[in-house]
Design a protein around this motif. Structure first.
Motif, PDB file in Angstrom:
ATOM      1  N   ARG A  77       0.833  -1.083  -0.093  1.00 48.74           N
ATOM      2  CA  ARG A  77      -0.276   0.367   0.065  1.00 48.74           C
ATOM      3  C   ARG A  77       0.835   1.638   0.208  1.00 48.74           C
ATOM      4  N   ARG A  78       2.342   1.340   0.372  1.00 49.26           N
ATOM      5  CA  ARG A  78       3.164   3.137   1.106  1.00 49.26           C
ATOM      6  C   ARG A  78       3.345   2.325  -0.490  1.00 49.26           C
ATOM      7  N   ARG A  79       3.847   1.575  -1.254  1.00 43.63           N
ATOM      8  CA  ARG A  79       4.054   1.863  -3.025  1.00 43.63           C
ATOM      9  C   ARG A  79       3.755   2.243  -3.593  1.00 43.63           C
ATOM     10  N   ARG A  80       2.576   1.485  -3.694  1.00 43.56           N
ATOM     11  CA  ARG A  80       1.342   1.872  -4.210  1.00 43.56           C
ATOM     12  C   ARG A  80       0.560   3.812  -4.201  1.00 43.56           C
ATOM     13  N   LEU A  81       0.870   3.766  -2.779  1.00 43.14           N
ATOM     14  CA  LEU A  81       0.991   4.889  -2.618  1.00 43.14           C
ATOM     15  C   LEU A  81       1.726   6.673  -3.013  1.00 43.14           C
ATOM     16  N   LEU A  82       2.745   5.903  -3.028  1.00 42.89           N
ATOM     17  CA  LEU A  82       4.272   6.234  -3.086  1.00 42.89           C
ATOM     18  C   LEU A  82       4.412   6.967  -5.001  1.00 42.89           C
ATOM     19  N   HIS A  83       3.602   5.475  -5.827  1.00 42.10           N
ATOM     20  CA  HIS A  83       3.476   5.925  -6.879  1.00 42.10           C
ATOM     21  C   HIS A  83       2.609   6.746  -7.501  1.00 42.10           C
ATOM     22  N   ASP A  84       1.257   6.659  -6.891  1.00 42.02           N
ATOM     23  CA  ASP A  84       0.305   7.711  -7.132  1.00 42.02           C
ATOM     24  C   ASP A  84       0.473   8.936  -7.065  1.00 42.02           C
ATOM     25  N   PRO A 202      -5.065   9.622   1.191  1.00 40.32           N
ATOM     26  CA  PRO A 202      -4.418   8.755   2.212  1.00 40.32           C
ATOM     27  C   PRO A 202      -3.243   9.150   2.467  1.00 40.32           C
ATOM     28  N   LEU A 203      -2.670   9.890   2.035  1.00 41.39           N
ATOM     29  CA  LEU A 203      -1.230  10.524   3.399  1.00 41.39           C
ATOM     30  C   LEU A 203      -1.461  11.414   4.097  1.00 41.39           C
ATOM     31  N   ALA A 204      -3.282  11.915   4.299  1.00 40.10           N
ATOM     32  CA  ALA A 204      -3.252  12.397   5.867  1.00 40.10           C
ATOM     33  C   ALA A 204      -2.851  11.244   7.290  1.00 40.10           C
ATOM     34  N   GLU A 205      -2.255  10.300   6.823  1.00 39.96           N
ATOM     35  CA  GLU A 205      -2.308   8.936   7.759  1.00 39.96           C
ATOM     36  C   GLU A 205      -1.305   9.680   8.295  1.00 39.96           C
ATOM     37  N   TYR A 206       0.322  10.279   7.459  1.00 43.56           N
ATOM     38  CA  TYR A 206       1.356  10.746   7.663  1.00 43.56           C
ATOM     39  C   TYR A 206       1.254  12.442   7.504  1.00 43.56           C
ATOM     40  N   ASN A 207       0.411  13.302   7.842  1.00 42.59           N
ATOM     41  CA  ASN A 207       0.660  14.702   7.579  1.00 42.59           C
ATOM     42  C   ASN A 207      -1.658  14.626   8.808  1.00 42.59           C
ATOM     43  N   PRO A 208      -1.750  14.815   9.413  1.00 44.38           N
ATOM     44  CA  PRO A 208      -2.649  15.362   9.894  1.00 44.38           C
ATOM     45  C   PRO A 208      -2.974  16.360   9.457  1.00 44.38           C
ATOM     46  N   GLU A 248       3.422  17.094   0.178  1.00 45.43           N
ATOM     47  CA  GLU A 248       4.577  16.530   0.053  1.00 45.43           C
ATOM     48  C   GLU A 248       5.484  16.206   1.390  1.00 45.43           C
ATOM     49  N   LYS A 249       4.934  17.019   2.263  1.00 43.38           N
ATOM     50  CA  LYS A 249       5.569  16.756   3.979  1.00 43.38           C
ATOM     51  C   LYS A 249       5.439  15.351   3.765  1.00 43.38           C
ATOM     52  N   ALA A 250       3.858  14.602   3.870  1.00 45.63           N
ATOM     53  CA  ALA A 250       3.479  13.438   4.192  1.00 45.63           C
ATOM     54  C   ALA A 250       4.157  12.754   3.003  1.00 45.63           C
ATOM     55  N   TYR A 251       4.257  12.524   2.432  1.00 50.47           N
ATOM     56  CA  TYR A 251       5.485  12.126   1.349  1.00 50.47           C
ATOM     57  C   TYR A 251       6.016  11.540   1.382  1.00 50.47           C
ATOM     58  N   ASN A 252       7.159  12.585   1.668  1.00 47.46           N
ATOM     59  CA  ASN A 252       8.368  12.463   2.393  1.00 47.46           C
ATOM     60  C   ASN A 252       8.414  11.409   3.730  1.00 47.46           C
ATOM     61  N   LEU A 254       6.175   9.454   4.283  1.00 48.88           N
ATOM     62  CA  LEU A 254       5.812   8.090   3.403  1.00 48.88           C
ATOM     63  C   LEU A 254       6.831   7.219   3.004  1.00 48.88           C
ATOM     64  N   ARG A 255       7.559   7.599   2.112  1.00 52.68           N
ATOM     65  CA  ARG A 255       9.146   6.870   1.770  1.00 52.68           C
ATOM     66  C   ARG A 255       9.872   6.830   2.926  1.00 52.68           C
ATOM     67  N   GLU A 256      10.602   8.312   3.943  1.00 50.88           N
ATOM     68  CA  GLU A 256      11.472   7.233   4.623  1.00 50.88           C
ATOM     69  C   GLU A 256      10.835   6.123   5.558  1.00 50.88           C
TER      70      GLU A 256
END
Length: 318
Positions: A77-84, A202-208, A248-252, A254-256
């Protein structure tokens, strides 16, 4: 005299046929039934205890396998979200921030200058008409006509910028339209065919901060594909910019998290090294590299020169 005969000992009495022991109570009957049925009592039978120990030993392994499978699904799921949400890396801050956007004060000043210029043109035109009608002297009418021609030339941008660098009201409006058009084109490029805002929700999980109600309209419009058409002023473009920065903050993050978990899986021997081809493509459809076809000439040469692998091994050895 009669002899005294000794008395013979009494013979043992024989108990009549039947049970010699007392009738067992309810507890004894229950115990007998358990013994007759063969069920274990108080752990006397060894097989069930061994089964429980075996299941207890197997539970940690099953739990470990379940945890690994859940972690693998989370990684997918993380990889899919990173791709999207990969298009977040294409964000251009200046295009959406619009640093040269003309504010309302500049527009008001330009509008006043425009109104003063139009008033001057109207006055000079009135004097010219009055001179043509002999209402004023011809000299005044001629001077007014010359001033009217010069004032009309002031309306040309090339002539006006020789004397001043202040933009006219029309130039400021055109600049606004041009900046807004660039911002809309950039948002359209970021959104893509799937809708970046809706895909990155769904990136709201990593940045409220992405759960704020101010972004609800962006999500719904992006999901319907109407986000680009809804951007009609600077505030809407800057709202999308703020959303993109938070995403973008949440994306970083998630990638970490993805890379850290992937390293742990590699250390445990449960993961595979990252593949550049798979990483740059859709995780659900990863291209498989095809093997290079063997040229016909090399195949024929190999067929002639290669020894036959069939037959008796002793014959080949001889």
């Amino acid at each position: 005299m009669a002899q005294h005969q000794p008395e013979r000992p009494e013979e043992p009495r024989v108990h009549p046929g039947g049970r010699l022991e007392p009738v067992p109570g309810p507890e004894t009957q229950a115990g007998d039934q358990s013994v007759d049925s063969g069920s274990p009592v108080n752990g006397l039978d060894g097989d069930p205890v061994e089964d429980e120990e075996a299941s207890a030993d197997a539970d940690p392994e099953a739990a470990l396998r379940a945890a690994r499978e859940a972690e693998r699904k989370r990684q997918q799921r993380r990889r899919r979200l990173l791709h999207d949400c990969e298009r977040l890396l294409l964000l251009d801050f200046d295009t959406l921030a619009m640093p040269g956007w003309p504010d309302h004060h500049q527009l008001n000043l330009a509008r006043r200058r425009r109104d003063s210029w139009l008033l001057l043109l109207s006055g000079l035109a009135a004097l010219v008409l009055a001179g043509m009608g002999n209402l004023v002297p011809a000299l005044i009418g001629g001077v007014a006509f010359g001033a009217l021609a010069l004032a009309a030339l002031w309306g040309l941008p090339g002539v006006r910028h020789v004397f001043t660098h202040q933009a006219s009201h029309m130039e400021l409006l055109l600049k606004r339209r041009r900046l807004l058009h660039r911002a809309r084109k950039h948002v359209e490029h970021l959104e893509g065919p799937i809708g970046l805002a809706a895909a990155c929700r769904p990136l709201a999980e990593y940045n409220p901060a992405l759960r704020r109600s101010r972004y609800t309209g962006l999500y719904s419009l992006s999901e319907r594909g109407q986000l680009v058409d809804s951007i009609r002023n600077r505030s809407q473009a800057q709202l999308y910019l703020i959303f993109a920065l938070e995403a973008e903050k949440a994306y970083n993050r998630l990638r970490e998290e993805y890379l850290r978990t992937h390293e742990q899986m590699l250390d445990e021997g449960n993961g595979e090294p990252l593949n550049a081809a798979a990483q740059s493509s859709d995780p659900s459809v990863v291209p498989v590299p095809e093997s290079d076809p063997v040229p016909p000439e090399s195949a024929e040469a190999g067929g002639e020169g290669a020894p036959a692998h069939t037959g008796n091994p002793s014959a080949r050895s001889s």
